[in-house]
Design a protein around this motif. Structure first.
Motif, short mmCIF file in Angstrom:
data_model
loop_
_atom_site.label_atom_id
_atom_site.label_comp_id
_atom_site.label_asym_id
_atom_site.label_seq_id
_atom_site.Cartn_x
_atom_site.Cartn_y
_atom_site.Cartn_z
N ASP A 11 0.85 -1.20 0.00
CA ASP A 11 0.00 0.00 0.00
C ASP A 11 0.88 1.23 0.00
OD1 ASP A 11 -2.23 1.59 0.04
OD2 ASP A 11 -3.03 0.81 1.92
N THR A 12 0.29 2.38 -0.30
CA THR A 12 1.01 3.64 -0.20
C THR A 12 1.06 4.07 1.26
OG1 THR A 12 -0.99 4.97 -0.44
CG2 THR A 12 0.16 4.34 -2.47
N LYS A 13 1.92 5.02 1.55
CA LYS A 13 2.02 5.54 2.91
C LYS A 13 0.68 6.15 3.34
CE LYS A 13 4.58 8.99 5.58
NZ LYS A 13 5.68 9.99 5.52
N VAL A 14 0.05 6.89 2.43
CA VAL A 14 -1.25 7.50 2.75
C VAL A 14 -2.29 6.41 3.01
CG1 VAL A 14 -3.17 8.84 1.80
CG2 VAL A 14 -0.82 9.64 1.50
N GLY A 15 -2.25 5.34 2.20
CA GLY A 15 -3.20 4.25 2.39
C GLY A 15 -3.02 3.56 3.73
N SER A 16 -1.75 3.36 4.13
CA SER A 16 -1.48 2.72 5.42
C SER A 16 -1.98 3.57 6.57
CB SER A 16 0.03 2.47 5.58
OG SER A 16 0.49 1.56 4.60
N PHE A 17 -1.75 4.88 6.49
CA PHE A 17 -2.20 5.77 7.55
C PHE A 17 -3.72 5.88 7.57
CE2 PHE A 17 1.94 8.41 8.09
CZ PHE A 17 2.51 7.33 8.71
N ARG A 18 -4.34 5.80 6.40
CA ARG A 18 -5.81 5.82 6.36
C ARG A 18 -6.37 4.60 7.08
NH1 ARG A 18 -6.50 5.85 1.19
NH2 ARG A 18 -6.64 8.11 0.94
N THR A 19 -5.73 3.44 6.88
CA THR A 19 -6.16 2.23 7.56
C THR A 19 -6.05 2.39 9.07
OG1 THR A 19 -5.49 0.84 5.69
CG2 THR A 19 -5.71 -0.24 7.83
N MET A 20 -4.96 3.01 9.54
CA MET A 20 -4.78 3.19 10.97
C MET A 20 -5.76 4.21 11.55
SD MET A 20 -0.70 2.90 11.74
CE MET A 20 -0.03 3.72 10.31
N ALA A 21 -6.31 5.07 10.70
CA ALA A 21 -7.27 6.08 11.17
C ALA A 21 -8.68 5.54 11.28
CB ALA A 21 -7.26 7.29 10.23
N GLN A 22 -8.89 4.29 10.83
CA GLN A 22 -10.25 3.74 10.79
C GLN A 22 -10.75 3.24 12.14
OE1 GLN A 22 -9.75 0.74 7.79
NE2 GLN A 22 -10.10 2.15 6.08
N VAL A 23 -9.86 3.09 13.11
CA VAL A 23 -10.28 2.54 14.40
C VAL A 23 -9.74 3.38 15.55
CG1 VAL A 23 -10.46 0.18 13.55
CG2 VAL A 23 -8.29 0.99 14.48
N ALA A 24 -10.44 3.31 16.67
CA ALA A 24 -10.00 3.95 17.91
C ALA A 24 -10.15 2.94 19.03
CB ALA A 24 -10.83 5.21 18.20
N ASN A 25 -9.11 2.85 19.86
CA ASN A 25 -9.09 1.84 20.94
C ASN A 25 -9.23 0.42 20.39
OD1 ASN A 25 -8.66 3.80 22.81
ND2 ASN A 25 -10.44 3.37 24.05
N LEU A 26 -8.63 0.21 19.25
CA LEU A 26 -8.48 -1.11 18.66
C LEU A 26 -7.09 -1.17 18.04
CD1 LEU A 26 -11.90 -1.75 16.87
CD2 LEU A 26 -11.07 -2.88 18.93
N PRO A 27 -6.51 -2.36 17.91
CA PRO A 27 -5.17 -2.44 17.34
C PRO A 27 -5.16 -2.26 15.82
CG PRO A 27 -5.70 -4.36 18.71
CD PRO A 27 -6.97 -3.65 18.44
N SER A 28 -4.09 -1.68 15.32
CA SER A 28 -3.76 -1.71 13.90
C SER A 28 -2.53 -2.60 13.79
CB SER A 28 -3.45 -0.30 13.37
OG SER A 28 -4.60 0.49 13.35
#
Length: 874
Positions: free
Chosen positions: A569-586
């Protein structure tokens, strides 16, 4: 309608209002104004100081209003404490107070009721109730306190059936009245009684009280019946059916009354909206509901509002009515026609849509304030809901396209003036709902928001029929993100823990403790200013993938999900994935080639990326990291840049390495058993943890300082962050015992392991990465054996040509890591001071002395250059 608050209630409401909204006292306490409105975010919220029942916004464009009882329900629900003295002399004191304060009733008009106690035998939580007798040997009771601990707010007597029956006030004599209302709830019937209206309660819109109404008809066949159910969809549908059923019984005059709002009759009583003028409106709403044709409905609406053009809805279609008033008046005056007849000849009705649209609410994203409208499209028995942008509601063409995309076969063929009026009418008093573009913990309201359920203060909340959550404190919210295959169970089963400990041991418990902490990462960062990362490595077959998949099953995510590969994935795509959850693991898997430089700030919940706001301006929106981070790979983490950057990242990592040393035939059998367990037997772990949020956090906070001190007292530990991260892990291990039994000797073993990896990590921070340690060990071996590895002519320096060095190491069967990896890492070395690379060095092995040994010399070589005597300062 409410009685005056007692002083303790008034003071608590005012205190909370000022604390939560920032409101200030004005007029010597007559008002509290300039509070921040949760709807429009303007400082326009205010209350009266002497009797603050109503909380309202002064902004004319907002209209937000909520009762103090709805915003602070616990202030008014503690009846047992407030009326303990009265209970000594009156066994119904609490029930009376509830009817009086919560329902606005004069208890003398409530008929016969008793005060009882309801006990949940599983949770052992009890509450006082107010109970009313039902026909036959039954009863219905309303719970008064601790409502968050019970699935239902009211109960019938076990095994009692009220089918075909209705509750009636004991003093109701149907032979002496002319009109009888049939409502849903007992409290609705009592509320109407306060206004001189006789009513019976069917208890539900699903229960037509045929037996009771038949008996009433036999006593008074001339009685007018008013069907007055709630205004929700079920109430409207039942009202239409009950008309025919009342007609079959024999009643001659049957009318319908509805509030046309979310209010029931008890709500209208509390709001003092049951005057003759109000009742006229409710009967009008009922008449429109039961109109037999679009023209009949149009006539009723014209009579009420006298508009010349308006839309009407009939049989799931939308029509536009246009009245030629001049023609109608001429027909009345010249031809002596009745108004209704003249209206029908002067009214032109056209179909503008084969569906109807209901604008349910406005949804505004918390971070960006971006606004959408949640719209339901209905066509016959088909229906669907979706978000419409303001642009899609602002023109006929956009509106048409969006409707067609929302529900197959639905179409709007009207003009923009038609869609504008639909928007204007359907958004009157519309409610604003907050939205989040991720799922999990929302710090702003202190709740966990998922697609189908939410958890706040340990209580699970379900979506309402309009697909958002109504949380305590008048917090209405939903998420617009949906994680694939995320279906946690609401029931916790702990039949896996022993196998888990037998298979994964102390390392598995360390991972599980971290995973549990991930559910509370935001709260823990708030206190400790950071939450650790977890790094998992393991040789093939060691169980690294197995434990990750098991962790996800505990969290409710199936499909053998393990994590995402950032290299795909791109760097932006990876960070977007990490932004999808709160108080859950990435979880980032196989990320050896991925740059970890930008991850350090995530430890503190830093920014993932900035993006432009959708407002045609220069504003940006920052995506925050709200979860936890797991790095899962074969080899340990590699960082680029300076040694300081390496230390900064490694000190944030809790490192767990899996191997096969403890694998046995028995453990492999148990591992397969864990792998084969269905997710619904495991995934209750997440919800159980969230329901115990306060207990878990209290346990962590109570033990953290002790465990942090324990880590810092270990021989070899000097780094404060190591004390924080690993001390937090020990505290989370304690918290884990609240959810699963951990034998003392296994807990001790796990504590010792966490202490061990804390020491190893701190020692490692003062050394090179193992890959570099290996590199220098090979260098020193070859150099000691007299091989041509240091080409520098100055003894204070080391000059190494990597290609030649690697060829020589291979000849001597010395193991080195990949040359590309070593090139990235050499500038970080702490053993010698790195100076530069690609420097042309005239090799000392080109001298006559070297050549005299019969060995070909080296000329000018491009080398990595280091200074021997100066290490990087720590």
């Amino acid at each position: 309608m409410f009685k005056e608050m007692d002083k303790s209630q008034r003071d608590e409401v005012v205190r909370r209002f000022m604390t939560e909204t920032g409101a200030k006292q004005q007029g010597g306490g007559q008002h509290y104004k300039d509070g921040l409105c949760p709807s429009c975010n303007k400082k326009k919220l205010w209350i009266f100081g002497d009797n603050p029942w109503k909380i309202q916004c002064d902004s004319t464009s907002c209209g937000y209003e909520v009762s103090a009882r709805d915003r602070y329900p616990d202030v008014f629900e503690n009846f047992s404490k407030r009326y303990a003295v009265e209970m000594e002399t009156d066994s119904r004191a609490i029930a009376k107070a509830y009817l009086r304060e919560a329902r606005g009733f004069n208890t003398a008009l409530c008929g016969d009721f008793t005060q009882e106690t309801y006990l949940d035998y599983i949770t052992k939580v009890s509450t006082p109730t107010v109970r009313f007798a039902m026909p036959g040997d039954g009863h219905w009771e309303r719970l008064i306190e601790n409502l968050e601990s019970f699935d239902k707010k009211a109960h019938f007597k076990p095994k009692y059936s009220y089918k075909g029956l209705a509750w009636q006030p004991k003093d109701l004599d149907v032979t002496k009245i002319h009109e009888l209302w049939v409502v849903e709830g007992i409290f609705d019937a009592i509320a109407l009684k306060h206004h001189g209206i006789a009513a019976i309660s069917a208890m539900s819109a699903n229960n037509f009280p045929s037996e009771t109404l038949t008996q009433i008809y036999q006593k008074n066949p001339r009685l007018r019946i008013v069907i007055a159910l709630d205004s929700d969809e079920k109430g409207r549908q039942s009202a239409l059916k009950w008309l025919d059923q009342c007609d079959e019984i024999g009643f001659y005059t049957i009318k319908v009354a509805i509030t046309n709002s979310k209010d029931d009759w008890n709500d209208k009583h509390l709001k003092d909206e049951l005057s003759d003028e109000h009742l006229e409106d409710y009967f009008h709403h009922g008449a429109v509901l039961v109109a037999a044709s679009p023209m009949e409905k149009a006539y009723l609406m014209y009579q009420k509002y006298e508009k010349q053009q308006f839309f009407i809805e009939f049989n799931s279609k939308t029509y536009w009515a246009k009245v030629d008033v001049k023609s109608m008046l001429e027909a009345i005056s010249k031809n002596d026609e009745e108004e209704e007849t003249a209206f029908k000849s002067a009214c032109n009705i056209i179909e503008i849509a084969n569906c109807i649209t209901n604008i349910l609410y406005a949804q505004k994203e918390i971070d960006t304030n971006e606004l959408f409208y949640f719209v339901e499209v209905i066509m016959g028995k088909k229906r669907n809901k979706d978000a419409f942008s303001p642009k899609q509601l602002s023109s006929a063409g956009e509106f048409k396209a969006r409707i067609m995309n929302t529900l197959s076969g639905a179409i709007f063929e009207g003009e923009t003036k038609h869609s504008d009026q639909i928007y204007k009418i359907k958004t009157q008093g519309i409610r604003d709902i907050k939205t989040i573009p991720f799922m999990g913990y929302t710090k702003e309201i202190g709740a966990y928001i998922f697609k189908d359920f939410a958890v706040k203060n340990g209580k699970v909340h379900k979506l309402n029929k309009e697909e958002y959550f109504e949380l305590p404190g008048d917090q209405n919210i939903k998420t617009t993100f949906d994680m694939p295959e995320f279906e946690p169970s609401m029931e916790y089963q702990n039949n896996w823990s022993q196998d888990f400990m037998d298979v994964f041991g102390h390392k598995g418990l360390t991972v599980l403790a971290f995973w549990l902490g991930s559910y509370f990462a935001e709260q823990l960062r708030e206190v400790y200013k950071g939450f650790p990362f977890l790094e998992l490595t393991g040789e093939a077959g060691a169980g690294k993938s197995t434990i990750l998949q098991f962790m996800w099953k505990l969290t409710g995510r199936g499909g053998d999900y393990e994590g995402v590969n950032p290299n795909n994935d791109t760097k932006v795509g990876s960070f977007r994935t990490m932004a999808q959850v709160a108080n859950l693991p990435s979880v980032m898997i196989e990320c050896e080639g991925f740059s970890l430089e930008d991850l350090k700030s995530l430890y503190n919940g830093g920014s993932l990326r900035n993006k432009g706001a959708k407002n045609n301006g220069l504003n940006t929106v920052t995506n925050k990291f709200r979860g936890s981070l797991v790095l899962s790979q074969n080899e340990r983490a590699i960082t680029e840049g300076s040694r300081d950057n390496q230390v900064a990242l490694l000190s944030r990592l809790v490192y767990v390495h899996f191997d096969t040393s403890n694998h046995t035939s028995e453990s492999r059998i148990k591992a397969r058993r864990l792998e084969q367990m269905p997710m619904d037997e495991l995934s209750g772990f997440l919800v159980e943890a969230l329901k115990n949020e306060h207990a878990i956090l209290n346990k962590v906070h109570a033990m953290f300082e002790t465990y942090q001190a324990r880590i810092m007292q270990l021989d070899g530990v000097h780094t404060t962050r190591i004390g924080l991260t690993h001390g937090l892990m020990l505290a989370l291990l304690d918290a884990l015992t609240l959810l699963m039994p951990i034998p003392a000797h296994i807990k001790k073993m796990t504590e010792d392991y966490i202490c061990k990896i804390a020491v190893e990590r701190d020692v490692e921070l003062k050394q090179d990465h193992p890959i570099l340690e290996q590199f220098w060990e090979v260098y020193e071996y070859l150099n000691a054996e007299g091989f041509a590895v240091n080409h520098s002519r100055n003894d204070e320096y080391i000059s190494i040509n990597l290609n030649q060095f690697y060829c020589l190491a291979a000849e001597m069967r010395q193991q080195l890591d990949d040359i590309k990896t070593v090139k990235k890492m050499l500038p970080q070395t702490s053993r010698y001071k790195y100076l530069e690379h690609n420097k042309v060095v005239n090799s000392k092995y080109n001298d006559d002395e070297y050549k005299s040994k019969g060995t070909k010399g080296f000329g000018a070589m491009r080398c990595y250059v280091f200074h021997k005597g100066k290490k990087v300062s720590q």
